[in-house]
Design an enzyme around this catalytic site. Structure first.
Site, mmCIF file in Angstrom:
data_model
loop_
_atom_site.group_PDB
_atom_site.id
_atom_site.type_symbol
_atom_site.label_atom_id
_atom_site.label_comp_id
_atom_site.label_asym_id
_atom_site.label_seq_id
_atom_site.Cartn_x
_atom_site.Cartn_y
_atom_site.Cartn_z
ATOM 1 N N SER A 111 35.230 -16.041 29.876
ATOM 2 C CA SER A 111 35.431 -16.460 28.448
ATOM 3 C C SER A 111 35.535 -14.860 27.681
ATOM 4 C CB SER A 111 34.812 -17.216 27.924
ATOM 5 O OG SER A 111 34.645 -17.138 26.287
ATOM 6 N N TYR A 135 26.266 -20.627 26.211
ATOM 7 C CA TYR A 135 27.780 -20.552 26.645
ATOM 8 C C TYR A 135 28.113 -19.086 27.178
ATOM 9 C CZ TYR A 135 32.736 -21.018 27.428
ATOM 10 O OH TYR A 135 34.022 -20.914 27.728
#
Length: 269
Positions: free
Chosen positions: A134, A147
């Protein structure tokens, strides 16, 4: 033994994983889609002819069975797409221990277990790995500690493969998407719309991508195209790379945005 490439796609039932499975099947690969929920996996299998396998990548026994059943069915393993992941919000002071451990177990330990099980087969085939990380691995945001940390660690796990096994023919690369219209992102946008009084998830996506140079979220097929290229022989000298598939958002200097946008905090600083 067939000379068709065989690829496992984790998190293959929806979003980027499902789009990658469709692309690889269209290119003639044999594909195994894995995930925790049978219904979306079976739907992808019906649509594409992929083989569906319910598997929890955080469970070493499940992972072993997934890899061995793939090799038993097709005689080889040429590629792995590490796409399974979860997100939980919170700063270091706010995120619960349970959420932290869930994110790390799913986004980092799971890929590690898959790679450990798949490695002998990938070395035999001089195969390729693509991890779906990501932009959060490269640029952080508010309340994103677990995350972002997990995705940055996944990036380095993939680079470790390239460094340690590149001389044996294994390639390992990472894609870093920004906002992409997936099931997980849709849920986040629905919450954002509710929190900020926006009309719907589409309005939330527009708001979230206003500073993205392309001015829109990505589509799963756009990320799948990058994954497919990295898996292919066309990327034969690409190893340990990090490819942003983000509409240009990581190219933007935040210090210049005030010239084009009036920025105000949504909540008290």
């Amino acid at each position: 033994m067939s000379d068709q490439r065989v690829v496992i796609v984790t998190g293959g039932g929806t979003g980027i994983g499902a789009a990658t499975a469709r692309l690889l099947r269209a290119e003639g690969c044999r594909v195994v889609v894995s995930g925790r929920r049978s219904e979306p996996l079976e739907r992808v299998a019906r649509e594409t002819g992929a083989l569906a396998r319910v598997s929890d990548t955080t469970d070493p026994d499940d992972v072993h069975v997934l890899v061995e059943e793939t090799v038993s069915a097709f005689g080889r393993l040429d590629g792995v797409v590490l796409n399974a992941g979860v997100g939980r919000g919170g700063s270091v002071g706010d995120v619960t221990l349970d959420d932290w451990e869930l994110v790390m177990r799913t986004n980092l330990t799971g890929p590690f277990l898959v790679l450990r099980a798949a490695l002998p087969h990938l070395l035999r085939s001089r195969g390729s790995v693509v991890a779906v990380s990501s932009v959060s691995a490269l640029r952080n945001g508010v309340g994103n500690a677990a995350y972002a940390t997990s995705k940055a660690a996944l990036l380095q796990l993939c680079r470790s493969l390239a460094v340690d096994y590149g001389h044996r023919g294994l390639r390992a690369n990472t894609v870093c998407p920004s906002w992409v219209r997936t099931e997980m992102a849709d849920r986040r946008m629905a919450r954002f719309a509710d929190e900020e009084g926006l009309a719907d998830a589409d309005a939330a996506y527009r708001e979230a991508t206003r500073l993205t140079p392309t001015g829109r979220p990505g589509e799963p097929e756009e990320v799948a195209a990058a994954i497919g290229w990295l898996l292919s022989a066309a990327a034969s000298y690409v190893n340990g790379a990090v490819l942003t598939v983000d509409g240009g958002v990581t190219a933007l200097d935040p210090g210049t945005t005030a010239f084009d946008f009036r920025l105000e905090p949504r909540h008290g600083a």
